[in-house]
Design a protein around this motif. Structure first.
Motif, mmCIF file in Angstrom:
data_model
loop_
_atom_site.group_PDB
_atom_site.id
_atom_site.type_symbol
_atom_site.label_atom_id
_atom_site.label_comp_id
_atom_site.label_asym_id
_atom_site.label_seq_id
_atom_site.Cartn_x
_atom_site.Cartn_y
_atom_site.Cartn_z
ATOM 1 N N GLN A 35 60.496 -10.727 16.946
ATOM 2 C CA GLN A 35 59.408 -10.084 16.354
ATOM 3 C C GLN A 35 59.398 -9.805 15.099
ATOM 4 O O GLN A 35 60.570 -9.107 13.964
ATOM 5 C CB GLN A 35 60.253 -8.787 17.161
ATOM 6 N N LYS A 39 54.930 -5.644 16.818
ATOM 7 C CA LYS A 39 54.203 -6.210 17.501
ATOM 8 C C LYS A 39 56.071 -6.630 18.348
ATOM 9 O O LYS A 39 56.613 -5.751 18.140
ATOM 10 C CB LYS A 39 54.707 -7.712 16.785
ATOM 11 N N GLU A 40 55.495 -6.781 19.952
ATOM 12 C CA GLU A 40 56.343 -7.063 21.273
ATOM 13 C C GLU A 40 57.426 -8.745 20.545
ATOM 14 O O GLU A 40 57.092 -9.534 19.837
ATOM 15 C CB GLU A 40 55.600 -7.772 22.321
ATOM 16 N N ARG A 41 58.671 -8.349 21.056
ATOM 17 C CA ARG A 41 59.293 -9.427 21.138
ATOM 18 C C ARG A 41 58.846 -11.365 21.479
ATOM 19 O O ARG A 41 58.172 -10.666 22.842
ATOM 20 C CB ARG A 41 60.661 -8.926 21.480
#
Length: 115
Positions: A35, A39-41
């Protein structure tokens, strides 16, 4: 299921690191994610702990390798040819018993790659 990720650190570009994820309880698979801040994983790799089959995101295929040690109940992510853009927090996660969503997550380990 409890997961413990470790092995992160500071490495120069082009270097290597091996992350470890030890777990308790039953897990039929283990995945690695990373990650970036805000931000998204991002999915990186997954291993089926029964069949040893593996799956990689295109972004890390050929540079990262997922493996396991059943006796130690550990899964590893070996990362080679590291780039500054690999700098992120890395997490291991599992569906637990059976398959489905990644329901169980480790605490994350920071990887920093300097240029």
């Amino acid at each position: 299921v409890q997961l413990q990720a470790s092995g992160g650190g500071l490495v120069q570009a082009g270097g290597s690191l091996r992350l470890s994820c030890t777990f308790s309880g039953r897990a039929d698979n283990m995945g690695w994610f990373r990650q970036y801040p805000g931000k998204e994983r991002e999915f990186l790799a997954d291993i089926n702990l029964n069949s040893d089959s593996t799956y990689y995101a295109d972004s890390v295929k050929g540079r990262f390798t997922i493996s396991r040690d059943s006796a130690k109940k550990a899964v590893y992510l070996s990362m080679n040819s590291l780039k500054p853009e690999d700098t992120a927090v890395y997490y291991c996660a599992t569906h637990g018993a059976g398959f489905g969503s990644y329901n169980y997550w480790g605490q994350g380990t920071q990887v920093t790659v300097s240029s």
